[in-house]
Design a protein around this motif. Structure first.
Motif, PDB file in Angstrom:
ATOM      1  N   CYS A   1      42.887 -11.931  37.030  1.00 36.78           N
ATOM      2  CA  CYS A   1      43.079 -11.762  35.581  1.00 36.78           C
ATOM      3  C   CYS A   1      44.536 -11.533  35.176  1.00 36.78           C
ATOM      4  CB  CYS A   1      42.219 -10.608  35.064  1.00 36.78           C
ATOM      5  SG  CYS A   1      42.807  -8.977  35.586  1.00 36.78           S
ATOM      6  N   GLN A   2      45.415 -11.347  36.157  1.00 39.66           N
ATOM      7  CA  GLN A   2      46.845 -11.130  35.943  1.00 39.66           C
ATOM      8  C   GLN A   2      47.177  -9.747  35.380  1.00 39.66           C
ATOM      9  OE1 GLN A   2      49.275 -13.308  37.128  1.00 39.66           O
ATOM     10  NE2 GLN A   2      47.395 -13.995  38.074  1.00 39.66           N
ATOM     11  N   ARG A   3      46.219  -8.833  35.372  1.00 38.08           N
ATOM     12  CA  ARG A   3      46.450  -7.464  34.913  1.00 38.08           C
ATOM     13  C   ARG A   3      47.374  -6.759  35.903  1.00 38.08           C
ATOM     14  NH1 ARG A   3      42.646  -2.887  35.888  1.00 38.08           N
ATOM     15  NH2 ARG A   3      43.294  -1.244  34.481  1.00 38.08           N
ATOM     16  N   VAL A   4      48.354  -6.012  35.385  1.00 29.91           N
ATOM     17  CA  VAL A   4      49.239  -5.213  36.235  1.00 29.91           C
ATOM     18  C   VAL A   4      48.501  -3.923  36.546  1.00 29.91           C
ATOM     19  CG1 VAL A   4      51.447  -4.026  36.397  1.00 29.91           C
ATOM     20  CG2 VAL A   4      51.298  -6.214  35.209  1.00 29.91           C
ATOM     21  N   SER A   5      48.234  -3.698  37.822  1.00 24.11           N
ATOM     22  CA  SER A   5      47.405  -2.567  38.210  1.00 24.11           C
ATOM     23  C   SER A   5      47.558  -2.313  39.701  1.00 24.11           C
ATOM     24  CB  SER A   5      45.942  -2.884  37.883  1.00 24.11           C
ATOM     25  OG  SER A   5      45.097  -1.831  38.243  1.00 24.11           O
ATOM     26  N   VAL A   6      46.974  -1.212  40.162  1.00 20.57           N
ATOM     27  CA  VAL A   6      46.847  -0.983  41.592  1.00 20.57           C
ATOM     28  C   VAL A   6      45.826  -1.996  42.090  1.00 20.57           C
ATOM     29  CG1 VAL A   6      46.101   0.651  43.357  1.00 20.57           C
ATOM     30  CG2 VAL A   6      47.366   1.462  41.352  1.00 20.57           C
ATOM     31  N   LEU A   7      46.156  -2.682  43.167  1.00 20.46           N
ATOM     32  CA  LEU A   7      45.315  -3.782  43.637  1.00 20.46           C
ATOM     33  C   LEU A   7      44.641  -3.448  44.952  1.00 20.46           C
ATOM     34  CD1 LEU A   7      47.793  -6.702  42.910  1.00 20.46           C
ATOM     35  CD2 LEU A   7      45.991  -5.813  41.427  1.00 20.46           C
ATOM     36  N   GLN A   8      43.493  -4.063  45.159  1.00 21.35           N
ATOM     37  CA  GLN A   8      42.747  -3.961  46.406  1.00 21.35           C
ATOM     38  C   GLN A   8      42.503  -5.371  46.919  1.00 21.35           C
ATOM     39  OE1 GLN A   8      42.237  -1.076  47.759  1.00 21.35           O
ATOM     40  NE2 GLN A   8      42.799   0.129  45.974  1.00 21.35           N
ATOM     41  N   PHE A   9      42.543  -5.541  48.241  1.00 19.75           N
ATOM     42  CA  PHE A   9      42.304  -6.857  48.816  1.00 19.75           C
ATOM     43  C   PHE A   9      40.808  -7.142  48.842  1.00 19.75           C
ATOM     44  CE2 PHE A   9      41.748  -9.886  52.319  1.00 19.75           C
ATOM     45  CZ  PHE A   9      42.608 -10.875  51.897  1.00 19.75           C
ATOM     46  N   HIS A  10      40.419  -8.342  48.418  1.00 18.43           N
ATOM     47  CA  HIS A  10      39.026  -8.809  48.481  1.00 18.43           C
ATOM     48  C   HIS A  10      38.991 -10.029  49.385  1.00 18.43           C
ATOM     49  CE1 HIS A  10      35.013 -10.061  47.372  1.00 18.43           C
ATOM     50  NE2 HIS A  10      35.491 -11.259  47.079  1.00 18.43           N
ATOM     51  N   THR A  11      38.295  -9.900  50.499  1.00 20.25           N
ATOM     52  CA  THR A  11      38.211 -11.028  51.419  1.00 20.25           C
ATOM     53  C   THR A  11      37.190 -12.052  50.940  1.00 20.25           C
ATOM     54  OG1 THR A  11      37.893 -11.708  53.717  1.00 20.25           O
ATOM     55  CG2 THR A  11      36.474  -9.942  52.923  1.00 20.25           C
ATOM     56  N   THR A  12      37.533 -13.310  51.104  1.00 16.77           N
ATOM     57  CA  THR A  12      36.586 -14.385  50.807  1.00 16.77           C
ATOM     58  C   THR A  12      36.165 -15.087  52.092  1.00 16.77           C
ATOM     59  OG1 THR A  12      38.441 -15.890  50.362  1.00 16.77           O
ATOM     60  CG2 THR A  12      37.426 -14.791  48.467  1.00 16.77           C
ATOM     61  N   SER A  13      36.706 -14.622  53.226  1.00 21.26           N
ATOM     62  CA  SER A  13      36.369 -15.217  54.520  1.00 21.26           C
ATOM     63  C   SER A  13      34.992 -14.780  55.010  1.00 21.26           C
ATOM     64  CB  SER A  13      37.411 -14.840  55.574  1.00 21.26           C
ATOM     65  OG  SER A  13      38.669 -15.330  55.206  1.00 21.26           O
TER      66      SER A  13
END
Length: 103
Positions: free
Chosen positions: A19-31
């Protein structure tokens, strides 16, 4: 799509890759299809860096639609939902003027 291993000397991006929101991010695996968020964040392989709102939406979709490839399908669904908002009919905005009671 990025990997869980950032380029040496770099960190995760500043913006959510969905969404391009500036925020603390978490990794989401798609593998792999991991419903547990803690496991998903620690997983290696391909994926996206997501804000908390997008991560919540992706994992809720995965829980409601389990199956092979649900991690990638959830991201695809979220992209489609954002596209529908952007390309959808314009909202009707109404400007309301405040009445001036001081006269």
């Amino acid at each position: 799509m990025t990997t869980s291993d950032p380029v040496p000397g770099s960190t995760e991006p500043l913006n959510c890759e969905l969404c391009q929101r500036v925020s603390v991010l978490q990794f989401h695996t798609t593998s792999t299809d991991l419903l547990d968020r803690a496991e998903c964040r620690r997983a290696n392989g391909d994926g996206m860096w997501l804000c908390s709102i997008c991560e919540e939406g992706v994992h809720r979709w995965m829980a409601a639609n389990p199956g092979e490839g649900s991690a990638q399908a959830a991201v695809d669904e979220m992209v489609q939902r954002l596209l529908n908002l952007i390309d959808g009919p314009p909202r009707k905005y109404r400007r309301q003027r405040r009445t001036d009671d001081t006269v």
